[in-house]
Structures are given as C-alpha cells and as structure tokens.
Design a protein around this motif. Structure first.
Motif, PDB file in Angstrom:
ATOM      1  N   GLY A  72       0.824  -1.210   0.000  1.00 25.63           N
ATOM      2  CA  GLY A  72       0.000   0.000   0.000  1.00 25.63           C
ATOM      3  C   GLY A  72       0.856   1.256   0.000  1.00 25.63           C
ATOM      4  N   ILE A 125      -8.404  -1.412   2.238  1.00 24.66           N
ATOM      5  CA  ILE A 125      -9.586  -0.724   1.715  1.00 24.66           C
ATOM      6  C   ILE A 125     -10.572  -0.592   2.876  1.00 24.66           C
ATOM      7  CG2 ILE A 125      -9.328  -1.526  -0.680  1.00 24.66           C
ATOM      8  CD1 ILE A 125     -11.444  -3.693  -0.016  1.00 24.66           C
ATOM      9  N   CYS A 162       0.384  -2.643   4.989  1.00 26.02           N
ATOM     10  CA  CYS A 162      -0.379  -1.397   5.082  1.00 26.02           C
ATOM     11  C   CYS A 162      -1.495  -1.313   4.042  1.00 26.02           C
ATOM     12  CB  CYS A 162       0.580  -0.209   4.935  1.00 26.02           C
ATOM     13  SG  CYS A 162      -0.185   1.393   5.228  1.00 26.02           S
ATOM     14  N   ALA A 163      -1.403  -2.080   2.953  1.00 29.37           N
ATOM     15  CA  ALA A 163      -2.437  -2.016   1.911  1.00 29.37           C
ATOM     16  C   ALA A 163      -3.799  -2.282   2.536  1.00 29.37           C
ATOM     17  CB  ALA A 163      -2.152  -3.043   0.822  1.00 29.37           C
ATOM     18  N   GLY A 170       0.990   4.346   3.717  1.00 26.28           N
ATOM     19  CA  GLY A 170       2.125   3.624   3.136  1.00 26.28           C
ATOM     20  C   GLY A 170       3.130   4.597   2.548  1.00 26.28           C
ATOM     21  N   VAL A 205      -2.228  -7.814  -2.847  1.00 29.50           N
ATOM     22  CA  VAL A 205      -2.001  -8.589  -1.622  1.00 29.50           C
ATOM     23  C   VAL A 205      -2.951  -9.774  -1.478  1.00 29.50           C
ATOM     24  CG1 VAL A 205      -0.965  -6.665  -0.348  1.00 29.50           C
ATOM     25  CG2 VAL A 205      -3.453  -7.061  -0.189  1.00 29.50           C
ATOM     26  N   ALA A 208      -3.484  -2.135  11.522  1.00 25.13           N
ATOM     27  CA  ALA A 208      -4.889  -2.455  11.838  1.00 25.13           C
ATOM     28  C   ALA A 208      -5.639  -1.131  11.874  1.00 25.13           C
ATOM     29  CB  ALA A 208      -4.970  -3.217  13.145  1.00 25.13           C
ATOM     30  N   ILE A 255      -0.915  -2.197  -5.820  1.00 21.26           N
ATOM     31  CA  ILE A 255      -1.584  -2.505  -7.096  1.00 21.26           C
ATOM     32  C   ILE A 255      -1.550  -1.295  -8.023  1.00 21.26           C
ATOM     33  CG2 ILE A 255      -3.201  -4.414  -6.649  1.00 21.26           C
ATOM     34  CD1 ILE A 255      -5.292  -2.321  -5.900  1.00 21.26           C
ATOM     35  N   PRO A 313      -6.085   9.697   1.424  1.00 23.39           N
ATOM     36  CA  PRO A 313      -7.105   9.552   0.382  1.00 23.39           C
ATOM     37  C   PRO A 313      -8.202   8.535   0.702  1.00 23.39           C
ATOM     38  CG  PRO A 313      -4.940   9.706  -0.614  1.00 23.39           C
ATOM     39  CD  PRO A 313      -4.713   9.611   0.864  1.00 23.39           C
ATOM     40  N   ILE A 314      -7.943   7.605   1.650  1.00 19.16           N
ATOM     41  CA  ILE A 314      -8.977   6.606   1.968  1.00 19.16           C
ATOM     42  C   ILE A 314     -10.226   7.303   2.530  1.00 19.16           C
ATOM     43  CG2 ILE A 314      -8.666   5.932   4.411  1.00 19.16           C
ATOM     44  CD1 ILE A 314      -8.441   3.019   3.494  1.00 19.16           C
ATOM     45  N   LEU A 315     -10.023   8.450   3.182  1.00 23.88           N
ATOM     46  CA  LEU A 315     -11.173   9.170   3.760  1.00 23.88           C
ATOM     47  C   LEU A 315     -12.144   9.593   2.660  1.00 23.88           C
ATOM     48  CD1 LEU A 315      -9.791  11.429   6.623  1.00 23.88           C
ATOM     49  CD2 LEU A 315     -10.316   9.001   6.598  1.00 23.88           C
ATOM     50  N   VAL A 322      -8.594  -8.435   1.243  1.00 23.09           N
ATOM     51  CA  VAL A 322      -7.536  -7.410   1.193  1.00 23.09           C
ATOM     52  C   VAL A 322      -6.953  -7.160   2.584  1.00 23.09           C
ATOM     53  CG1 VAL A 322      -6.965  -5.020   0.589  1.00 23.09           C
ATOM     54  CG2 VAL A 322      -8.615  -6.298  -0.815  1.00 23.09           C
ATOM     55  N   ASP A 323      -7.813  -6.930   3.570  1.00 23.40           N
ATOM     56  CA  ASP A 323      -7.343  -6.429   4.874  1.00 23.40           C
ATOM     57  C   ASP A 323      -6.949  -7.520   5.868  1.00 23.40           C
ATOM     58  OD1 ASP A 323      -7.990  -4.036   3.699  1.00 23.40           O
ATOM     59  OD2 ASP A 323      -8.995  -3.212   5.454  1.00 23.40           O
ATOM     60  N   TYR A 340     -15.150  -4.096   7.671  1.00 22.75           N
ATOM     61  CA  TYR A 340     -13.887  -3.467   8.093  1.00 22.75           C
ATOM     62  C   TYR A 340     -13.608  -3.800   9.557  1.00 22.75           C
ATOM     63  CZ  TYR A 340     -10.354   0.314   8.320  1.00 22.75           C
ATOM     64  OH  TYR A 340      -9.186   1.046   8.453  1.00 22.75           O
ATOM     65  N   SER A 393       0.238   5.313  -1.619  1.00 20.08           N
ATOM     66  CA  SER A 393      -0.695   6.362  -1.167  1.00 20.08           C
ATOM     67  C   SER A 393      -0.764   6.415   0.355  1.00 20.08           C
ATOM     68  CB  SER A 393      -2.093   6.034  -1.747  1.00 20.08           C
ATOM     69  OG  SER A 393      -3.081   6.892  -1.231  1.00 20.08           O
TER      70      SER A 393
HETATM   71  N1  LIG Z   1      -6.544   6.722   6.922  1.00 25.44           N
HETATM   72  C1  LIG Z   1      -7.139   6.315   8.026  1.00 25.44           C
HETATM   73  O1  LIG Z   1      -7.935   7.011   8.655  1.00 25.44           O
HETATM   74  C2  LIG Z   1      -6.818   4.945   8.568  1.00 25.44           C
HETATM   75  C3  LIG Z   1      -7.125   4.674   9.901  1.00 25.44           C
HETATM   76  C4  LIG Z   1      -6.849   3.422  10.418  1.00 25.44           C
HETATM   77  C5  LIG Z   1      -6.278   2.460   9.625  1.00 25.44           C
HETATM   78  N2  LIG Z   1      -5.993   2.744   8.327  1.00 25.44           N
HETATM   79  C6  LIG Z   1      -5.410   1.671   7.531  1.00 25.44           C
HETATM   80  O2  LIG Z   1      -4.211   2.126   6.955  1.00 25.44           O
HETATM   81  C7  LIG Z   1      -3.970   1.447   5.732  1.00 25.44           C
HETATM   82  C8  LIG Z   1      -3.658   2.449   4.644  1.00 25.44           C
HETATM   83  O3  LIG Z   1      -4.767   3.302   4.477  1.00 25.44           O
HETATM   84  P1  LIG Z   1      -4.640   4.725   3.804  1.00 25.44           P
HETATM   85  O4  LIG Z   1      -5.418   5.650   4.626  1.00 25.44           O
HETATM   86  O5  LIG Z   1      -3.229   5.020   3.527  1.00 25.44           O
HETATM   87  O6  LIG Z   1      -5.451   4.467   2.439  1.00 25.44           O
HETATM   88  P2  LIG Z   1      -5.117   4.876   0.919  1.00 25.44           P
HETATM   89  O7  LIG Z   1      -6.361   4.567   0.167  1.00 25.44           O
HETATM   90  O8  LIG Z   1      -4.548   6.236   0.854  1.00 25.44           O
HETATM   91  O9  LIG Z   1      -3.960   3.842   0.512  1.00 25.44           O
HETATM   92  C9  LIG Z   1      -4.214   2.465   0.400  1.00 25.44           C
HETATM   93  C10 LIG Z   1      -3.214   1.871  -0.578  1.00 25.44           C
HETATM   94  O10 LIG Z   1      -3.446   0.453  -0.641  1.00 25.44           O
HETATM   95  C11 LIG Z   1      -3.405   0.064  -1.999  1.00 25.44           C
HETATM   96  N3  LIG Z   1      -4.187  -1.164  -2.185  1.00 25.44           N
HETATM   97  C12 LIG Z   1      -5.523  -1.320  -2.119  1.00 25.44           C
HETATM   98  N4  LIG Z   1      -5.856  -2.605  -2.381  1.00 25.44           N
HETATM   99  C13 LIG Z   1      -4.692  -3.263  -2.585  1.00 25.44           C
HETATM  100  C14 LIG Z   1      -4.368  -4.602  -2.897  1.00 25.44           C
HETATM  101  N5  LIG Z   1      -5.315  -5.540  -3.064  1.00 25.44           N
HETATM  102  N6  LIG Z   1      -3.068  -4.944  -3.033  1.00 25.44           N
HETATM  103  C15 LIG Z   1      -2.093  -4.006  -2.888  1.00 25.44           C
HETATM  104  N7  LIG Z   1      -2.337  -2.721  -2.627  1.00 25.44           N
HETATM  105  C16 LIG Z   1      -3.621  -2.364  -2.468  1.00 25.44           C
HETATM  106  C17 LIG Z   1      -3.982   1.239  -2.772  1.00 25.44           C
HETATM  107  O11 LIG Z   1      -3.608   1.189  -4.143  1.00 25.44           O
HETATM  108  C18 LIG Z   1      -3.383   2.414  -2.020  1.00 25.44           C
HETATM  109  O12 LIG Z   1      -2.130   2.785  -2.543  1.00 25.44           O
HETATM  110  C19 LIG Z   1      -5.210   0.595   5.476  1.00 25.44           C
HETATM  111  O13 LIG Z   1      -4.972  -0.729   5.903  1.00 25.44           O
HETATM  112  C20 LIG Z   1      -6.255   1.257   6.343  1.00 25.44           C
HETATM  113  O14 LIG Z   1      -7.274   0.379   6.733  1.00 25.44           O
HETATM  114  C21 LIG Z   1      -6.244   3.970   7.776  1.00 25.44           C
END
Ligand SMILES: NC(=O)c1ccc[n+]([C@@H]2O[C@H](COP(=O)([O-])OP(=O)(O)OC[C@H]3O[C@@H](n4cnc5c(N)ncnc54)[C@H](O)[C@@H]3O)[C@@H](O)[C@H]2O)c1
Length: 255
Positions: free
Chosen positions: A14, A91, A88-89, A20, A62, A141, A39, A193-195, A111-112, A155, A17
């Motif tokens: 991940g 959704i 870290c990847a 990650g 993943v 997590a 991906i 960007p996930i937000l 995925v997760d 989730y 973005s």
């Molecule tokens: N942002 C938050 O508020 C937050 C809070 C708690 C946990 N998280 C966790 O942190 C992690 C990263 O989230 P983020 O906020 O950076 O999201 P993001 O959407 O910015 O980045 C996620 C990345 O994962 C990649 N990805 C998605 N599916 C994939 C797959 N099947 N194989 C490989 N790569 C894949 C995407 O291409 C992207 O680059 C996630 O596991 C998310 O659940 C995020």
C-alpha cells in the motif's frame, strides 16, 4: 534524528498512497532501502523514482499468493535480505450487516485480513535472516478493531481479525526462534485519500466527517507522518522487545 534504520531493507504494501507513502518516505529518510508494493503501478513507480537511491517498486495485489512470493523474491534478488515488512495495503468497505452483500464482505476480508496473513507467512524465510535485532512485521490495523461502527461490519471484522492474528503470528515467530517480532498499529482517523473513498460511499458525507472529528477527544484527526513515526520505532532495533502488542495512535478515540 536521522539514520535510525540505516541499512535496513523494508517492504511496505500500500506504499503508493496515504499511510504507506508516509511510511516509505520516512523510512527512506532514515536510511532504509525501501521496496514499495502496491496494485497502483503508476503512483508506486513515480514515488519510487522520486525517492531515488535504492527505492524500488514491485507490483503486488495482496490478495494473490503467487504475487506475494514473487514480491519477496524480487526483494531477495535486489537486496539479499529483508528486515521489515509493513502490511499497510487496505480498503474500507462501507456497509452494515443488513445492507452489505456477501461479495463486499469477502473482498474486504481478502484485502485487509488475508493479505497480511500471506505476508506474515511468505515473509518468514527472508525475515528470519534479518540483521541487527531481528525482523519486524508491522500490521496496520485500526482503532476500528477496538471500537465498532454500525456501518463498518466488514472493516471491523477484518481489522479485529488482523489484530488477533498478529498475536498468534508473534507467538509462532517467538516459539520457532525466528527472531521476528510482529505488532499491530491502530490509527484513529488519519487524513489520507482513503477518507475521500469512505465519504464517497456515505449517505451524508458532511455528517460523517463531523462525526469523525467528534470521535477524537484531542479535537482533530491524525496526520500520516504521525503514523510513520510510530512505524519507524517499530522498524528500528529500539523496539526489539515488543511483540504481539497493539500500538494505539488515535487521539483518544478508542477511550
Ligand atoms: N486513513 C485512516 O484514517 C486509517 C485509519 C486506520 C487504519 N488505516 C489503515 O491504513 C492502511 C492504509 O490506508 P490509507 O489511509 O493510507 O489508504 P489509501 O487509500 O490512501 O492507501 C491504500 C493503498 O493500498 C493500496 N491497495 C488497495 N488494495 C490493494 C491490494 N489488493 N493490493 C495491494 N495494494 C492495495 C492502494 O492502491 C493504495 O495505494 C489501510 O490498511 C487502512 O485500513 C487507515
């Protein structure tokens, strides 16, 4: 401080973005060779090129076991070892138990939860030969593994699963004498960007954003760099005695 993980090799999923990206930026700044796995080939390759040095990109979905094996092989061929794996990847699938379809639930778990499982499994041969105080697996997590939401049934299940899986993996690594530790990180809502992807699935995005803000007693949501700082500690030899632990970084939102 710089050079806290000088010479270490880290593979981060991940990495293209959000969290990650912040993690690979910090790791590279602290002297590590980083393998960016994602991906999203275009964004991943662009970031690896920007980081320069020994940063490389590997395409990895993943959910696909053969791609995991190939990614570790690529890291081995390039660096001859691996010290840190960050799963870290991820959704975030929005939906309650009543309105989420089976396919959506399965994909979220694929995925997760299944993704980190495959990383923890196929990373062993490389990570057990890690330098310094041993290998470190960091599973991203969420505070959603501690605190449930009615609209996050899949989730919540995936992140609670990865939390307990982390403890089982940590025990196995320790009992097998591999010298690998495994910990989970639990961020609150962090500005990435996930937000936007979650808000796009919400019936009332403004109300949901206000709800997120209200969730954090500190009065704000988090920054990706704050999560990267914790992941730096966990990647470094400073965290050698930590394993199977839940590292919560959530502005008090799970209290
Ligand atoms: N942002 C938050 O508020 C937050 C809070 C708690 C946990 N998280 C966790 O942190 C992690 C990263 O989230 P983020 O906020 O950076 O999201 P993001 O959407 O910015 O980045 C996620 C990345 O994962 C990649 N990805 C998605 N599916 C994939 C797959 N099947 N194989 C490989 N790569 C894949 C995407 O291409 C992207 O680059 C996630 O596991 C998310 O659940 C995020």
């Amino acid at each position: 401080m710089t050079g806290r993980i000088e010479g270490k090799v880290a593979l981060v999923t991940g990495a293209a973005s959000g969290l990650g990206e912040a993690i690979v930026r910090r790791y590279a700044a602290e002297g590590a060779a980083v393998v960016l796995a994602d991906i999203d080939r275009a964004a991943g390759e662009a970031l690896a090129a920007e980081l320069g040095g020994s940063a490389t990109f590997v395409a990895l979905d993943v959910t696909q076991e053969d791609q995991w094996v190939a990614a570790f092989q690529a890291a081995d061929e390039r660096h001859g070892r691996l010290d840190v794996l960050v799963n870290c990847a991820g959704i975030t699938t929005v939906g309650s138990v009543e309105d989420l379809a089976l396919d959506g639930f399965r994909h979220e778990l694929d995925v997760d939860l299944l993704g980190p499982f495959l990383g923890c499994k196929h990373g062993i041969p490389l990570l057990k030969n890690a330098a310094g105080e041993g290998g470190s697996v960091i599973n991203i997590a969420s505070m959603a593994s501690i605190r449930a939401e009615h609209y996050l049934v899949a989730y919540n299940a995936a992140k609670a699963g990865v939390t307990h899986m982390t403890k089982s993996v940590a025990l196995h690594y320790a009992k097998a004498g591999y010298g690998i530790r495994c910990n989970s990180v639990h961020p609150g809502v962090i500005h990435t960007p996930i937000l936007d992807k979650v808000l796009a699935q919400a019936a009332d995005p403004d109300a949901l954003y206000a709800e997120w803000l209200a969730l954090h007693p500190v009065g704000r949501i988090g920054r990706p760099e704050e999560v990267a700082a914790l992941c730096l500690y966990l990647a470094s030899d400073e965290s050698a005695f930590a394993t199977g632990a839940e590292f919560v970084l959530d502005g008090g939102s799970s209290l």
